[in-house]
Design an enzyme around this catalytic site. Structure first.
Site, short mmCIF file in Angstrom:
data_model
loop_
_atom_site.label_atom_id
_atom_site.label_comp_id
_atom_site.label_asym_id
_atom_site.label_seq_id
_atom_site.Cartn_x
_atom_site.Cartn_y
_atom_site.Cartn_z
N ALA A 66 0.85 -1.18 0.00
CA ALA A 66 0.00 0.00 0.00
C ALA A 66 0.89 1.24 0.00
O ALA A 66 2.08 1.15 0.29
CB ALA A 66 -0.88 -0.01 1.24
N GLY A 105 -0.59 -5.20 0.14
CA GLY A 105 -1.59 -4.96 -0.89
C GLY A 105 -1.14 -5.44 -2.26
O GLY A 105 -1.96 -5.87 -3.07
N GLU A 108 -1.77 -9.01 -2.31
CA GLU A 108 -3.23 -9.22 -2.35
C GLU A 108 -3.78 -8.99 -3.75
O GLU A 108 -4.76 -9.62 -4.15
CB GLU A 108 -3.92 -8.32 -1.33
CG GLU A 108 -3.63 -8.75 0.11
CD GLU A 108 -4.26 -7.80 1.12
OE1 GLU A 108 -3.82 -6.63 1.14
OE2 GLU A 108 -5.15 -8.22 1.86
N GLU A 128 1.64 -6.83 7.00
CA GLU A 128 0.82 -5.81 7.67
C GLU A 128 0.92 -5.86 9.18
O GLU A 128 0.83 -4.85 9.86
CB GLU A 128 -0.65 -5.95 7.25
CG GLU A 128 -0.96 -5.44 5.86
CD GLU A 128 -0.63 -6.41 4.75
OE1 GLU A 128 0.02 -7.45 5.00
OE2 GLU A 128 -1.03 -6.13 3.60
#
Ligand SMILES: NC(=O)c1ccc[n+]([C@@H]2O[C@H](COP(=O)([O-])OP(=O)(O)OC[C@H]3O[C@@H](n4cnc5c(N)ncnc54)[C@H](O)[C@@H]3O)[C@@H](O)[C@H]2O)c1
Length: 693
Positions: A66, A105, A108, A128
């Site tokens: 992210a 992310g 993901e 995370e």
């Protein structure tokens, strides 16, 4: 095919669309990247000529996570989930082509592709948890569908990176391709998928791995129990476990909703705020306002160490670990032999855990040259003195070094509390003198306080910081004062802890409060571990402090199986009636009224005294910024990272509250807490340490 936007490009190679991200440095999932991916997938999906889509990244890595600079701000659509849904629902296969690190992310996103190919050097993972979070874009739901519950739990709660080979074996990658051929290999893979009419493999639809875990809630509890010590105090590991459990217990979309709810809770909580703050603090700590990044550094090819005791040996190991040769000087042959023997034993212990081979041990030991003559240090680029903590001895050593060691070398001291400006008076080149305050055990502890003395030159500072980084340490640049940053704040806490012994608290009451707050141990357990006889002498002892009396009774800490506590053979501590008796006698003589001291008071007096001392350190410019103090206390003393360090913690409590409490205790106890003017001012202005930047 058109460029989608400045950071995402869409091109075609025959019937294969290539969606590429180019957003240096790490292709983080910024708003523009998300928008570009969504557009690209939609455009390619609606083009009848396109039979498959390859998602690939330019630069050194696949999407590495992210964009954490967007954290805490309102999110600009499209959200990541919308992008992922579009990928997963694409009418043609989407293939992630991975190099570098596909993390958080980024990983993901890859898990929403129908296939994943990677070069063998690629790594993936969901880190995370290290920011006090959980993978909030389906990671906790998709990962266990591929690798099973046990491996998923391990990955999400450790945050560790998985290498290419392991990822292939676990089914996270479908194929490994040769280095340097990723683009061509991914296109070839896509053609194969098309030619063989392979299915659109959606991870969300897989269930066999989860079925294996259904009806076995005990496996989650077993995992919690096995890791209880590691997870103590942290919320995020528990939330990650619950999210994986939701994947087992619920259909995909319901699991996703639970993951989201847990994620939002973590994101809004203080723990994640603290952990994200620490993430930035660790990067900021290296930046020194008046020592620019391009400051010249001194090449360090050989290091000299004086003293092969507890610290000297441990410090030397750091250099041997990165292949730098060391000359180690002792006063006597037996001390030298003993010191080198301890180093070897430490390395040999690492062979038992498989971290080193015997050949590695020999290789490292071969980097050591022992000597009894300071003259052997003449050619060293850096000399670190770690002899007894005594100013006269250190000045004598530095005076000799000044005549022996080549010009341009760094002359460092590992003193814990002596005045480095005074040590520097012993040399004609004070600009070469600096403190490198390693923490014990020096081969293990990550922190080094780099102590800037009055005349220390900028190249000497820049070199010391760069070297600390190379050793895998974290360094904070601090100024000269008794105890520097870490120990000075420790003394402030000890004063309160000792005062409370006179008012009715026992060492174990105080230690328990500090331990429960999240530190690895309280002040008295720490003293027992270090040894109560540091600085104590049997000849000069006068029974005037509790500590002296304990030493006189041969209660010198863990090493004598008795100190503030009694210890059994496994070094388990028990409250000691002997210690209690000694304290009661001292307390009676002190005349302080005896009372029960609440846990809240123990914490407030200990911690707020630390905060107050930290404020004074800032006032005196001994530390550059509040976050540097936090780095010192997290890495040198085990302050829980989920509370962000004492200065961050102060901001979460509120500085007004801190000042009010210190004033209240001062009035009640008839004591002057000497509240820092800076702390008072910030409190009065309704400000935080975080505003000081
Ligand atoms: N032990 C800790 O936890 C710790 C932590 C940080 C800093 N320090 C500091 O590190 C320094 C060393 O502490 P230590 O715990 O390693 O002490 P130590 O007593 O274990 O080791 C000191 C060594 O220095 C040798 N020595 C003394 N004078 C010498 C001389 N003139 N020439 C060569 N060798 C000489 C001694 O023989 C001894 O082996 C001290 O300044 C101490 O304050 C200690």
């Amino acid at each position: 095919m058109p460029a989608i936007n400045p950071v995402v490009d869409l091109a075609a190679d025959g019937e294969i669309a290539i969606l590429s991200v180019n957003y240096p440095p790490v292709n983080a999932l910024s708003h523009q990247v998300r928008a570009g991916l969504l557009d690209g997938i939609r455009t390619a999906s609606t083009d009848p000529a396109i039979k498959a889509i390859v998602l690939i990244c330019e630069g050194k890595t696949f999407i590495a996570g992210a964009d954490i600079t967007e954290f805490g701000k309102p999110m600009q659509p499209p959200g990541l989930v919308e992008v992922q849904d579009a990928m997963e629902a694409a009418p043609v296969p989407v293939i992630a082509a991975i190099h570098g690190t596909a993390l958080g992310g980024g990983f993901e996103v890859a898990l929403c592709c129908h296939y994943r190919v990677a070069v063998a050097s690629a790594k993936c993972g969901l880190p995370e948890v290290n920011l006090g979070l959980l993978p909030g874009a389906g990671g906790t739901q998709r990962l266990p569908r591929i690798v099973g519950v046990e491996q998923a739990l391990d990955m999400v709660t450790s945050g560790k990176h998985v290498d290419g080979k392991t990822a292939l074996a676990a089914g996270l990658f479908d194929e490994l391709v040769p280095e340097g051929t990723l683009r061509a290999s991914a296109i070839a893979f896509a053609r194969k998928v098309v030619a063989e009419h392979r299915p659109l493999k959606r991870v969300r639809d897989a269930d066999d791995k989860l079925a294996a875990a259904r009806g076995k809630p005990e496996m989650f509890d077993a995992f919690r129990k096995a890791n209880a010590k590691k997870f103590r105090g942290f919320l995020a590991p528990e939330y990650n476990i619950r999210a994986v459990q939701a994947a087992v217990d619920h259909p995909f979309d319901a699991g996703l909703a639970i993951e989201r709810k847990l994620f939002v809770e973590l994101m809004q909580g203080t723990q994640s705020a603290a952990q994200r703050y620490v993430f930035f603090a660790e990067r900021q700590v290296w930046k020194i306002p008046d020592v620019p990044d391009d400051t010249q550094t001194i090449p360090i090819k050989r290091v000299g160490i004086i003293g092969a005791g507890t610290m000297g040996g441990g410090i030397a190991m750091n250099f041997a670990n990165i292949g730098i040769p060391i000359t180690i000087v002792e006063a006597k042959q037996d001390a030298l032999d003993r010191g080198l023997g301890v180093v070897r034993k430490n390395y040999e212990r690492s062979t038992k855990s498989g971290r080193l081979t015997m050949a590695d041990v020999d290789q490292r030991m071969a980097l050591f040259t022992g000597s009894l003559e300071l003259e052997a240090l003449a050619d060293c680029d850096l000399v670190i003195e770690a002899v007894f903590e005594n100013l006269a001895i250190k000045q004598d050593v530095f005076g000799k070094l000044d005549r022996i060691v080549k010009q341009g070398a760094i002359l460092a001291t590992n003193t814990s509390a002596l005045d480095i400006d005074q040590i520097a008076t012993a040399v004609a080149r004070p600009e070469a003198v600096i403190g490198l305050h390693f923490f014990s055990p020096a081969n293990v502890m990550r922190l080094v306080e780099v102590v800037r003395a009055r005349h220390t030159s900028k190249p000497v500072i820049a070199t010391s910081l760069a070297l600390a980084k190379k050793l895998g340490k974290i360094a904070a640049l601090v100024g000269v004062c008794p105890g520097f940053v870490g120990n000075r704040i420790l003394y402030a806490r000890s004063q309160q802890a000792n005062a409370m012994l006179m008012e009715g608290a026992m060492p174990w009451d105080i230690d328990k409060a500090i331990y429960d707050f999240g530190l690895p141990m309280g002040p008295f357990a720490m003293s027992d571990l270090a040894g109560l006889d540091i600085g104590w002498s049997a000849e000069r002892t006068s029974s005037s402090t509790i500590r002296e009396v304990l030493c006189e009774r041969n209660r010198r800490g863990q090493k004598t199986a008795a100190g503030f506590y009694d210890y059994d053979e496994q070094r388990n501590a028990r409250p000691s009636p002997v210690t209690e008796q000694i304290i009661r006698e001292f307390a009676a003589r002190s005349g302080a009224p005896q009372r029960t001291i609440s846990e809240a008071e123990i914490l407030e007096r200990c911690l707020y005294a630390q905060i107050n001392e930290g404020a004074k350190i800032l006032e005196e410019k001994i530390a550059i910024r509040p976050s540097d103090i936090d780095i010192v206390w997290i890495n040198g003393y085990g302050w829980p990272v989920y509370r962000g360090g004492p200065m961050f913690y102060a901001d979460t409590v509120g500085l007004r509250e801190v000042v009010a409490k210190l004033e209240g205790y001062g009035a009640k106890l008839g004591k002057d807490f000497a509240i820092s003017p800076l702390l008072r001012q910030l409190a009065a202005d309704g400000k935080r340490f975080g505003d000081l930047k």
